[in-house]
Design an enzyme around this catalytic site. Structure first.
Site: not given
Ligand code: 13P
Ligand code: G3H
Ligand code: ZN
Length: 311
Positions: A82-83, A181, A213-214, A257, A259
């Site tokens: 992720d990212h 978040g 995302h998010g 997902i 948060s």
């Molecule tokens: P949330 O913070 O809405 O759960 O998003 C998570 C996310 O996009 C991880 O890449």
């Molecule tokens: O998009 C981000 C995710 O919620 C991952 O969060 O980088 O704090 O592990 P983190």
């Molecule tokens: Zn994300």
């Protein structure tokens, strides 16, 4: 079953009008909660690891825990970075057994994003790994990066065809108003997503998987549980479930997902500790936390994403 890429999952989700849940994992209890839920409802899964999760739990531990989940569930599971923010990080995950990576070049210029993403795609595709790119910038907090509302920007539909063609990415994350978040909208603000942008992107990229995302809904039950047991979270607002259901029916094939999992876990641990102040065995408070994650994920898979029975 071995780890799979998201290729087949996305094609089926696109054709079937549902989405795959991509859940962030950091430890054993989170992986167990998510995968037990998916097993019960027979759902395909993407388990995703951020750079922060990898730093916290160690690459090998996370891979081995996910391999254990494969043995226990026999589900199609894709293991995704992720990212990813650099070629080196993506390479390390590809070399280390991940079947999918995200290269997030969304904070670079359009040309630099294309150059970086293309480099990752070339390396990944030669090794049978798929790649998610991103265009547009989400607000909110990921790891150490805090993108303010002013710096966030919606995806420009006019750029998506060129980006996808020139990079060769397998899926594209777009910014339509979701954010990372627990604080996605200001108190009193009505949650809104730019479905018009999503429609325009869909039109320009036929049969192509889009990622959101998010997308946590920030379930009030868990925020209340945190605040009723010694926490002090300000008003937190997430993405309403009906909006996610609508998105899941469209070209959106992956919904991220994290948060919501954090809130469920922290809420149930706080509640347990408040009710059992003399207990100190971690298994006692981690069991209800794992169960809370399982219930939350089951509800998402069935009632929000619509991917139950699709494994
Ligand atoms: P949330 O913070 O809405 O759960 O998003 C998570 C996310 O996009 C991880 O890449
Ligand atoms: O998009 C981000 C995710 O919620 C991952 O969060 O980088 O704090 O592990 P983190
Ligand atoms: Zn994300």
């Amino acid at each position: 079953m071995a780890l799979v890429t998201s290729k087949e999952m996305f094609q089926k989700a696109y054709d079937g009008g549902y989405a795959i849940g991509a859940f962030n994992v950091n430890n054993m209890e989170i992986i167990q909660g998510i995968t037990e839920a998916a097993k019960e409802v027979s759902a395909p899964l993407i388990l995703q690891v951020s750079a922060g999760a990898r730093k916290y739990a160690n690459h090998t531990y996370l891979v081995k825990l996910v391999e254990a989940a494969l043995i226990e569930t026999d589900l199609p599971i894709c293991l995704h970075l992720d990212h990813g923010d650099s070629f080196e990080l993506c390479k390390s995950c590809i070399d280390g057994g991940f079947t999918s990576v995200m290269i997030d070049g969304s904070h670079h210029s359009f040309e630099d994003n294309i150059e970086l993403t293309k480099k990752v795609v070339e390396y990944a595709h030669e090794r049978g790994v798929v790649v998610e790119g991103e265009l547009g910038r989400l607000a909110g907090i990921e790891d150490d990066v805090n993108v303010s509302e002013e710096d966030a920007s919606y995806t420009r539909p006019s750029e998506v065809e060129e980006f996808v063609t020139r990079t060769g990415v397998d899926s594209l994350a777009i910014a339509i108003g979701t954010s990372h978040g627990a604080y996605k909208f200001k108190p009193g603000q009505k949650p809104q997503l730019r479905f018009d942008i999503l429609k325009e992107v869909e039109k320009r990229l036929p049969n192509f998987p889009i990622v959101l995302h998010g997308a946590s809904s920030v379930i009030p039950e868990f925020v209340d549980m945190i605040n009723a047991n010694g926490g002090n979270m300000p008003d937190a607002i997430g993405i309403p479930e009906d909006m996610l259901r609508e998105a899941a029916k469209s070209a959106v094939c992956k919904i991220n997902i994290d948060s919501d999992l954090r809130l469920a876990m922290t809420g149930s641990i706080r509640k347990y500790m408040a009710e059992n102040p003399a207990h100190f065995d971690p298994r006692q408070y981690l069991s209800p936390a794992r169960a809370a994650i399982k219930e939350l994920v089951k509800n998402k898979l069935i009632n929000v994403l619509g991917c139950d029975g699709k494994a």
